[in-house]
Design an enzyme around this catalytic site. Structure first.
Site, PDB file in Angstrom:
ATOM      1  N   ASP A  86     -14.498   3.970  -4.353  1.00  0.00           N
ATOM      2  CA  ASP A  86     -13.877   3.263  -5.474  1.00  0.00           C
ATOM      3  C   ASP A  86     -14.620   3.522  -6.781  1.00  0.00           C
ATOM      4  O   ASP A  86     -14.019   3.530  -7.854  1.00  0.00           O
ATOM      5  CB  ASP A  86     -13.848   1.752  -5.211  1.00  0.00           C
ATOM      6  CG  ASP A  86     -12.699   1.325  -4.314  1.00  0.00           C
ATOM      7  OD1 ASP A  86     -11.707   2.067  -4.222  1.00  0.00           O
ATOM      8  OD2 ASP A  86     -12.798   0.238  -3.705  1.00  0.00           O
ATOM      9  N   TYR A 136      -1.534  -1.212  -8.487  1.00  0.00           N
ATOM     10  CA  TYR A 136      -0.553  -0.171  -8.806  1.00  0.00           C
ATOM     11  C   TYR A 136       0.842  -0.499  -8.292  1.00  0.00           C
ATOM     12  O   TYR A 136       1.785   0.251  -8.521  1.00  0.00           O
ATOM     13  CB  TYR A 136      -1.009   1.185  -8.239  1.00  0.00           C
ATOM     14  CG  TYR A 136      -1.275   1.158  -6.746  1.00  0.00           C
ATOM     15  CD1 TYR A 136      -0.244   1.323  -5.828  1.00  0.00           C
ATOM     16  CD2 TYR A 136      -2.562   0.972  -6.261  1.00  0.00           C
ATOM     17  CE1 TYR A 136      -0.484   1.290  -4.465  1.00  0.00           C
ATOM     18  CE2 TYR A 136      -2.812   0.933  -4.906  1.00  0.00           C
ATOM     19  CZ  TYR A 136      -1.772   1.100  -4.013  1.00  0.00           C
ATOM     20  OH  TYR A 136      -2.018   1.052  -2.653  1.00  0.00           O
ATOM     21  N   ARG A 141     -20.413  -1.321 -10.740  1.00  0.00           N
ATOM     22  CA  ARG A 141     -21.339  -0.217 -10.449  1.00  0.00           C
ATOM     23  C   ARG A 141     -20.963   1.015 -11.274  1.00  0.00           C
ATOM     24  O   ARG A 141     -21.831   1.687 -11.850  1.00  0.00           O
ATOM     25  CB  ARG A 141     -21.300   0.109  -8.954  1.00  0.00           C
ATOM     26  CG  ARG A 141     -22.082   1.358  -8.546  1.00  0.00           C
ATOM     27  CD  ARG A 141     -23.564   1.219  -8.822  1.00  0.00           C
ATOM     28  NE  ARG A 141     -24.269   2.415  -8.355  1.00  0.00           N
ATOM     29  CZ  ARG A 141     -25.513   2.719  -8.672  1.00  0.00           C
ATOM     30  NH1 ARG A 141     -26.208   1.897  -9.462  1.00  0.00           N
ATOM     31  NH2 ARG A 141     -26.091   3.811  -8.215  1.00  0.00           N
ATOM     32  N   SER A 172       0.799  -1.217   0.000  1.00  0.00           N
ATOM     33  CA  SER A 172       0.000   0.000   0.000  1.00  0.00           C
ATOM     34  C   SER A 172       0.838   1.276   0.000  1.00  0.00           C
ATOM     35  O   SER A 172       1.843   1.379   0.702  1.00  0.00           O
ATOM     36  CB  SER A 172      -0.928   0.006   1.220  1.00  0.00           C
ATOM     37  OG  SER A 172      -1.680   1.202   1.245  1.00  0.00           O
ATOM     38  N   LEU A 173       0.361   2.261  -0.770  1.00  0.00           N
ATOM     39  CA  LEU A 173       0.957   3.598  -0.791  1.00  0.00           C
ATOM     40  C   LEU A 173       0.087   4.617  -0.059  1.00  0.00           C
ATOM     41  O   LEU A 173       0.398   5.810  -0.057  1.00  0.00           O
ATOM     42  CB  LEU A 173       1.151   4.064  -2.243  1.00  0.00           C
ATOM     43  CG  LEU A 173       2.082   3.235  -3.131  1.00  0.00           C
ATOM     44  CD1 LEU A 173       2.143   3.846  -4.518  1.00  0.00           C
ATOM     45  CD2 LEU A 173       3.472   3.126  -2.526  1.00  0.00           C
ATOM     46  N   SER A 174      -0.989   4.166   0.573  1.00  0.00           N
ATOM     47  CA  SER A 174      -1.941   5.092   1.181  1.00  0.00           C
ATOM     48  C   SER A 174      -1.309   5.932   2.282  1.00  0.00           C
ATOM     49  O   SER A 174      -1.554   7.144   2.370  1.00  0.00           O
ATOM     50  CB  SER A 174      -3.140   4.316   1.740  1.00  0.00           C
ATOM     51  OG  SER A 174      -3.873   3.709   0.699  1.00  0.00           O
ATOM     52  N   LYS A 180     -23.198   2.920 -14.312  1.00  0.00           N
ATOM     53  CA  LYS A 180     -23.484   4.352 -14.339  1.00  0.00           C
ATOM     54  C   LYS A 180     -22.945   5.015 -15.604  1.00  0.00           C
ATOM     55  O   LYS A 180     -23.495   6.020 -16.072  1.00  0.00           O
ATOM     56  CB  LYS A 180     -22.888   5.018 -13.094  1.00  0.00           C
ATOM     57  CG  LYS A 180     -23.530   4.550 -11.795  1.00  0.00           C
ATOM     58  CD  LYS A 180     -22.828   5.113 -10.575  1.00  0.00           C
ATOM     59  CE  LYS A 180     -23.184   6.567 -10.364  1.00  0.00           C
ATOM     60  NZ  LYS A 180     -22.680   7.064  -9.045  1.00  0.00           N
ATOM     61  N   LYS A 230     -13.584  -5.624   1.957  1.00  0.00           N
ATOM     62  CA  LYS A 230     -14.503  -4.605   1.460  1.00  0.00           C
ATOM     63  C   LYS A 230     -15.967  -5.039   1.529  1.00  0.00           C
ATOM     64  O   LYS A 230     -16.867  -4.197   1.586  1.00  0.00           O
ATOM     65  CB  LYS A 230     -14.145  -4.217   0.031  1.00  0.00           C
ATOM     66  CG  LYS A 230     -12.826  -3.449  -0.073  1.00  0.00           C
ATOM     67  CD  LYS A 230     -12.569  -2.966  -1.483  1.00  0.00           C
ATOM     68  CE  LYS A 230     -11.274  -2.157  -1.553  1.00  0.00           C
ATOM     69  NZ  LYS A 230     -11.064  -1.577  -2.897  1.00  0.00           N
TER      70      LYS A 230
END
Length: 249
Positions: free
Chosen positions: A105, A210, A138, A14-16, A142, A64
């Site tokens: 997301d 990523y 989703r 993770s890069l969060s 849309k 999630k």
């Protein structure tokens, strides 16, 4: 000091934390972002009690969907999707923390896809059946993009099994999205089991991963002439959407 963080397992890719802590430093925000790797969601209660300044969480694989039963309320969009990647934590003196679930997301994927897709990317295959795949589908609904899900264990006839994906079927779907963790660091030698023979120069192959910057899925598609795109822009867009949710009064 307010705290924010990411829950999931594993989190070595993770890069969060890098993104948010750089943002906090640049904008002189008195906050910190931490990683909370959890082998089980049973650990969530302990994290909330030990970190009483925790004001928001991001959620990544594999939680999630399973996080939903731990939440007090769902945003309308998250309820429609059936998956959450952002939690706003509301606290008061007289009760425990209230957890409200959102999904950023969808906008993260849609906004990043709009930067690279062409008119002929109107039919898509979505690889995966987890929370990320639900958000991608989703977003496609849309955006008016016809799509079919691909799963290792199809639950009905509308979902392809990987063994169904002949080169002819691959050729008919010019947009292919990998919404699985297959190929994610450190397992960078792995790749979704699809036929790359049907991929050509009109294809856009989008990998939500990523890290690494180019997965084997992307590399093999690029060798067939396809345009490829990773999930870094999606990460950044959805992260900023999360931040706006956390700052709402």
């Amino acid at each position: 000091m307010k705290e924010y963080g990411l829950i999931g397992y594993p989190l070595g890719h993770s890069l969060s934390a890098d993104f948010f802590n750089a943002k906090f430093q640049t904008e002189r925000i008195n906050a910190v972002y931490k990683l909370f790797p959890m082998e089980s969601l049973s650990e969530l209660k302990g994290v909330l009690s030990q970190h009483r300044n925790l004001a928001g969480l991001n959620v990544t694989a594999p939680y999630k969907v399973s996080i939903l039963r731990h939440l007090d309320r769902l945003d309308e969009e998250a309820a429609l999707i059936g998956a959450v990647n952002t939690i706003r934590i509301e606290r008061s003196r007289f009760r425990g923390p209230r957890l409200i679930g959102y999904n950023t997301d969808v906008s993260g994927f849609a906004d990043s896809l709009e930067l690279v897709r062409q008119p002929w990317h109107a039919r898509a295959l979505v690889l995966g059946s987890g929370g990320a795949a639900l958000a991608v589908m989703r977003a496609m609904k849309k955006m008016g993009i016809e799509h079919r899900q691909v799963s290792r264990t199809p639950s009905d006839k509308t979902i392809y099994a990987y063994s169904d994906l002949t080169p002819d079927i691959i050729d008919r779907y010019k947009l292919i999205v990998n919404a699985t963790p297959v190929g994610l660091y450190p397992h960078i030698d792995q790749c979704p089991p699809i036929s790359f023979e049907g991929i050509g120069k009109e294809h856009l192959c989008y990998d939500l991963i990523y890290n690494p910057e180019e997965t084997i899925f992307m590399h093999r598609a690029r060798m067939q002439g396809a345009t490829v795109h990773n999930g870094l822009e999606m990460l950044l867009i959805q992260a900023l959407c999360s931040w706006r949710i956390w700052q709402e009064e």
